[in-house]
Scaffold this motif. Structure first.
Motif, PDB file in Angstrom:
ATOM      1  N   GLN A 219       0.841  -1.206   0.000  1.00 34.83           N
ATOM      2  CA  GLN A 219       0.000   0.000   0.000  1.00 34.83           C
ATOM      3  C   GLN A 219       0.872   1.251   0.000  1.00 34.83           C
ATOM      4  OE1 GLN A 219      -2.192  -1.096   3.566  1.00 34.83           O
ATOM      5  NE2 GLN A 219      -4.105  -1.154   2.405  1.00 34.83           N
TER       6      GLN A 219
ATOM      7  N   PHE B  49       3.917   1.503  -1.081  1.00 32.78           N
ATOM      8  CA  PHE B  49       4.581   1.658  -2.384  1.00 32.78           C
ATOM      9  C   PHE B  49       3.624   2.285  -3.394  1.00 32.78           C
ATOM     10  CE2 PHE B  49       5.560  -0.322  -6.603  1.00 32.78           C
ATOM     11  CZ  PHE B  49       6.633   0.512  -6.900  1.00 32.78           C
ATOM     12  N   TYR B  50       2.380   1.867  -3.336  1.00 29.87           N
ATOM     13  CA  TYR B  50       1.392   2.440  -4.260  1.00 29.87           C
ATOM     14  C   TYR B  50       1.256   3.943  -4.010  1.00 29.87           C
ATOM     15  CZ  TYR B  50      -2.920   3.054  -6.903  1.00 29.87           C
ATOM     16  OH  TYR B  50      -3.855   3.482  -7.824  1.00 29.87           O
ATOM     17  N   LEU B  51       1.134   4.320  -2.757  1.00 22.95           N
ATOM     18  CA  LEU B  51       0.995   5.749  -2.430  1.00 22.95           C
ATOM     19  C   LEU B  51       2.248   6.515  -2.839  1.00 22.95           C
ATOM     20  CD1 LEU B  51      -0.651   5.433   1.109  1.00 22.95           C
ATOM     21  CD2 LEU B  51      -1.779   5.928  -1.062  1.00 22.95           C
ATOM     22  N   ALA B  52       3.413   5.896  -2.589  1.00 21.27           N
ATOM     23  CA  ALA B  52       4.676   6.555  -2.967  1.00 21.27           C
ATOM     24  C   ALA B  52       4.759   6.717  -4.480  1.00 21.27           C
ATOM     25  CB  ALA B  52       5.859   5.751  -2.447  1.00 21.27           C
ATOM     26  N   SER B  53       4.245   5.723  -5.199  1.00 23.23           N
ATOM     27  CA  SER B  53       4.314   5.793  -6.663  1.00 23.23           C
ATOM     28  C   SER B  53       3.440   6.920  -7.216  1.00 23.23           C
ATOM     29  CB  SER B  53       3.888   4.456  -7.285  1.00 23.23           C
ATOM     30  OG  SER B  53       2.482   4.337  -7.271  1.00 23.23           O
ATOM     31  N   ARG B  54       2.619   7.495  -6.329  1.00 23.13           N
ATOM     32  CA  ARG B  54       1.820   8.660  -6.744  1.00 23.13           C
ATOM     33  C   ARG B  54       2.369   9.934  -6.112  1.00 23.13           C
ATOM     34  NH1 ARG B  54       0.924   5.044  -9.778  1.00 23.13           N
ATOM     35  NH2 ARG B  54      -1.125   4.121 -10.156  1.00 23.13           N
ATOM     36  N   GLY B  55       3.579   9.813  -5.554  1.00 20.97           N
ATOM     37  CA  GLY B  55       4.254  11.008  -5.074  1.00 20.97           C
ATOM     38  C   GLY B  55       4.108  11.288  -3.594  1.00 20.97           C
ATOM     39  N   LEU B  56       3.530  10.363  -2.845  1.00 21.01           N
ATOM     40  CA  LEU B  56       3.301  10.612  -1.424  1.00 21.01           C
ATOM     41  C   LEU B  56       4.436  10.011  -0.583  1.00 21.01           C
ATOM     42  CD1 LEU B  56      -0.522   9.852  -1.099  1.00 21.01           C
ATOM     43  CD2 LEU B  56       0.591  12.022  -1.565  1.00 21.01           C
ATOM     44  N   SER B  57       5.095  10.841   0.184  1.00 20.90           N
ATOM     45  CA  SER B  57       6.091  10.354   1.139  1.00 20.90           C
ATOM     46  C   SER B  57       5.344   9.736   2.319  1.00 20.90           C
ATOM     47  CB  SER B  57       6.956  11.521   1.623  1.00 20.90           C
ATOM     48  OG  SER B  57       6.114  12.457   2.290  1.00 20.90           O
TER      49      SER B  57
ATOM     50  N   THR C  14      10.805   6.305  -4.140  1.00 21.92           N
ATOM     51  CA  THR C  14       9.696   6.167  -5.088  1.00 21.92           C
ATOM     52  C   THR C  14       8.895   7.458  -5.216  1.00 21.92           C
ATOM     53  OG1 THR C  14       9.535   3.825  -4.570  1.00 21.92           O
ATOM     54  CG2 THR C  14       7.598   4.844  -5.557  1.00 21.92           C
ATOM     55  N   ASP C  15       8.613   8.107  -4.076  1.00 17.69           N
ATOM     56  CA  ASP C  15       7.778   9.314  -4.144  1.00 17.69           C
ATOM     57  C   ASP C  15       8.463  10.412  -4.943  1.00 17.69           C
ATOM     58  OD1 ASP C  15       9.443   9.192  -1.715  1.00 17.69           O
ATOM     59  OD2 ASP C  15       8.673  11.191  -1.310  1.00 17.69           O
TER      60      ASP C  15
ATOM     61  N   SER D 299       8.202   9.691  -8.590  1.00 18.18           N
ATOM     62  CA  SER D 299       6.869  10.057  -9.069  1.00 18.18           C
ATOM     63  C   SER D 299       6.786  11.551  -9.324  1.00 18.18           C
ATOM     64  CB  SER D 299       5.814   9.626  -8.039  1.00 18.18           C
ATOM     65  OG  SER D 299       4.567  10.197  -8.343  1.00 18.18           O
ATOM     66  N   ARG D 300       7.267  12.299  -8.380  1.00 23.18           N
ATOM     67  CA  ARG D 300       7.173  13.764  -8.526  1.00 23.18           C
ATOM     68  C   ARG D 300       8.091  14.267  -9.634  1.00 23.18           C
ATOM     69  NH1 ARG D 300       7.037  13.351  -2.844  1.00 23.18           N
ATOM     70  NH2 ARG D 300       9.102  14.264  -2.600  1.00 23.18           N
TER      71      ARG D 300
ATOM     72  N   PHE E  63      -0.522   0.165 -12.045  1.00 25.08           N
ATOM     73  CA  PHE E  63      -0.356  -1.159 -11.449  1.00 25.08           C
ATOM     74  C   PHE E  63      -1.241  -2.209 -12.127  1.00 25.08           C
ATOM     75  CE2 PHE E  63       1.860  -0.678  -7.205  1.00 25.08           C
ATOM     76  CZ  PHE E  63       2.388   0.565  -7.507  1.00 25.08           C
TER      77      PHE E  63
ATOM     78  N   ARG F 145       2.587  18.236  -5.309  1.00 20.32           N
ATOM     79  CA  ARG F 145       3.238  18.788  -6.519  1.00 20.32           C
ATOM     80  C   ARG F 145       2.917  20.275  -6.585  1.00 20.32           C
ATOM     81  NH1 ARG F 145       3.592  13.709  -9.797  1.00 20.32           N
ATOM     82  NH2 ARG F 145       2.720  12.246  -8.314  1.00 20.32           N
TER      83      ARG F 145
END
Lengths: 422, 257
Positions: A363, A365-373, B77-78, B81-82, B89, B111
């Motif tokens: 979960q 990783f999914y959030l991080a992959s959208r830019g969320l730390s 990763t974050d 993304s940014r 996925f 962002r």
């Protein structure tokens, strides 16, 4: 006011292993607080009740209840005793009989609705809150058009500000009780509501309490509910703020086919503490209860949830359900949950379920992959519960409280609802 | 590295639980192009997508990943993304307790150049939902919870169009979709290409989703090795002859290692 410790608050009816340290809690009232009564109400004049309305309603119900639940004759008692097995006599009448069982039996034997009535935080907390609150606000809702009342408690710096509220819904009445607890001024202190609700035959009572204190205040939410035949009480409690928030609710689901639903939503972050105790006792046949608790914990916050559904002898056909979902957004949180089903009747259903979990790596990783730390993800969980509370707020002042607190906690929260409504 | 590559993977090896999945992978994707990464099941295609995105499940044991001129091999990763990288996925996760709209708003809030006023935000996501033939009620539902496979993929497409990344890696976005959902996904990819001049790396072992796309380059992966590369004509060849023709080619690659 001197410092005070109220002990055994939010005590579970049937204690569990003491080393879990969750059978009850203590409430520490700091020294130096004054007692104030800064409570505003929005109650139509026609709904103002007599000071003793609650006790009178319970006394009247006692008379009705006795008609359908006559005391056993000496002959019936003798026959019951004769039918008890040797094992029952030695096990239940011997050392295995717990203090809870003895107490519960005594209450059943007393056949007194008033004696059986309780609030969730316990007798000591109830007595203290009623003392500091002064005269209760009494709402007597007659049958007819649905009514809405509001009681608002504003936290006062360096003070204890508690409201005592009695609600008596006449047969077939419907009333919504909005309780909002907010801290518009900075400071430290205690807020609280001490609520008693009597729902007469066929009455419907909706209670919506929204607490949005800053993290420097302590909040106490104590409630006791009673349902007569076919009555329905639903309670939604939203606990968003306060350094320590104590919530206790007890319900006597007495009348046949009556029902109590509890929907609790809470947020704990930083070092906040949340302490919940629910005790719903099914006395009547075909009674229903449903406890749903959903929360998010982050930082090093701590939460204890105790939920007891007591299926008392005589409640044939009763169904009780409790479900808790907790999202642990941080490794530092402490989450304790004790769901309990007590059962002394056959032909009943008692269910509990809990979904408790940290944010799983996939979960995150999914959030991080959208830019969320990690930090942004935690903020998102907080934002989600605040936004939902704002959307679901029962009225404008409650919503204002959510917006005020949300704006302190989150960036870009101001104006969220103005634009939502636009 | 190709001089103007947006994504340049060089000699990349990666493992999970000490088992090497990717072996010395080289792959370049130029801006504005559509690349397809194909291969049989278990070839390591999805792993490459996840490693490019920085999935901590995998350990990079060698090589580098350069994105938009910056070495991102060690980047979280974050931050990837940014920086403009997006991974759609194959099986999007569920996040109970978080309404989809709250999640989307949080992704934008991170962002600075994409922050929106709330009214504009609601308007934007409603328009995107409408464009993707998605029930707007889903915006207030918990992320992924109770969504069908098709709805989950629509949400992925919605995020693609909302975040407008420089490069989108679509990991088997077409898997398990019926014809209607497939059409919505294709629509999303087209819109992304048109509006953002987007760059795509499509991971698939099914050629159907590629029918309406102008593919610039095809890469074939077998057992963690890139074993063949070529132009779009490879797609019809694979469609006709399958991946059998490439099995064994990875042995040759290994022999060179």
């Amino acid at each position: 006011m001197d410092a005070k410790t109220i002990q055994h608050v939010n005590a579970m009816p049937a204690p569990t292993w003491h080393r879990l340290h969750m059978n009850d809690t203590d409430v520490e009232i700091p020294a130096g607080l004054s007692v104030v009564h800064e409570v505003t109400t929005e109650i139509p004049a026609a709904l103002a009740g007599a000071p003793d309305a609650f006790d009178a309603a319970l006394a009247a119900e006692q008379v009705e209840w006795e008609k359908t639940h006559p005391e056993k004759t000496p002959e019936q008692r003798a026959e019951e005793e004769r039918l008890r097995t040797e094992e029952e006599k030695t096990t239940y009448g011997g050392t295995a009989y717990s203090r809870y069982q003895i107490g519960a039996d005594a209450i059943e034997e007393a056949r007194s609705l008033a004696r059986a009535f309780e609030t969730g935080m316990g007798a000591d907390a109830y007595a203290w809150m009623r003392e500091v609150a002064g005269d209760p606000i009494v709402i007597a809702a007659p049958a007819g058009e649905p009514q809405e009342v509001a009681v608002r408690v504003a936290a006062v710096p360096d003070a204890v500000n508690v409201a005592a509220i009695d609600v008596v819904a006449a047969p077939n009445a419907e009333v919504t009780v909005v309780l909002s607890v907010d801290s518009p001024r900075e400071g430290t202190g205690v807020t609280g509501t001490s609520l008693r609700v009597f729902a007469g035959t066929g009455a419907r009572v909706h209670v919506v309490r929204t607490q949005t204190d800053d993290a420097t205040f302590i909040d106490m939410d104590d409630a006791g509910l009673f349902t007569a035949e076919n009555a329905f009480i639903d309670v939604r409690q939203t606990v968003l703020g306060g350094a320590k928030a104590y919530t206790g609710l007890a319900g006597d689901i007495r009348g046949t086919a009556s029902r109590i639903d509890i929907d609790t939503r809470y947020l704990g972050h930083h070092e906040q503490q949340r302490d919940f105790n629910y005790t719903l006792r099914h006395h009547g046949e075909k009674t229903l209860c449903n406890i749903t608790a959903n929360g998010v914990l982050s930082g090093t916050s701590k939460k204890t949830y105790r939920g007891t559904i007591d299926l008392v002898r005589g409640c044939k056909g009763a169904v009780g359900q409790e479900t808790e979902t907790v999202l642990l957004a941080d490794d530092g949180v402490v989450n304790q949950t004790v769901p309990v089903i007590l059962c002394n009747e056959d032909d009943v259903v008692g269910n509990h379920g809990a979904t408790i979990g940290h944010v799983r790596p996939e979960q995150m990783f999914y959030l991080a992959s959208r830019g969320l730390s990690q930090e942004a993800a935690e903020n998102m969980f907080v934002r989600a519960i605040m936004e939902q509370a704002a959307i679901d707020a029962p009225d404008e002042p409650s919503r204002d409280g959510v917006m005020r607190l949300g704006s302190h906690l989150l960036d870009n929260f101001e104006g969220f609802l103005d634009e939502e409504e636009a | 590295m190709t001089r103007d590559a947006l994504l340049s993977v060089r000699d990349l090896s990666a493992s999970v639980d000490e088992k090497t999945i990717l072996h010395h992978v080289d792959l370049d994707v130029a801006p504005g192009e559509v690349h397809v990464l194909m291969g049989p099941n278990g070839a390591g295609k999805s792993t490459l997508g996840h490693v490019a995105m920085g999935d901590p499940t995998y350990t990079v044991t060698g090589g580098s990943i350069v994105f938009d001129g910056n070495d991102i091999t060690e980047l979280s990763t974050d931050k990837r993304s940014r920086a403009g990288l997006f991974l759609s996925f194959q099986a999007p996760v569920e996040i109970p307790g978080v309404p989809l709209s709250s999640f989307l708003r949080s992704t934008l809030d991170e962002r600075p150049d994409m922050k929106m006023k709330n009214k504009q935000f609601r308007k934007t996501i409603k328009e995107l939902a409408c464009e993707l033939n998605m029930d707007q009620a889903y915006l207030d539902r918990e992320l992924g919870v109770g969504f069908s496979g098709g709805e989950k993929k629509k949400v992925e497409m919605l995020q693609l169009l909302l975040l407008k990344p420089k490069l989108a890696i679509l990991d088997e976005t077409d898997s398990g979709l019926d014809v209607d959902a497939l059409s919505v996904v294709s629509q999303g990819m087209d819109a992304y290409r048109e509006r953002c001049d987007g760059t795509l790396l499509i991971i698939t072992h099914n050629t159907r989703i590629l029918e309406h796309l102008d593919v610039d380059r095809v890469h074939v992966m077998v057992r963690g090795h890139i074993v063949a590369e070529g132009d779009a004509s490879m797609i019809s060849d694979i469609d006709e002859n399958g991946f059998e023709q490439f099995i064994g080619a990875d042995d040759a690659s290994e022999a060179h290692e």
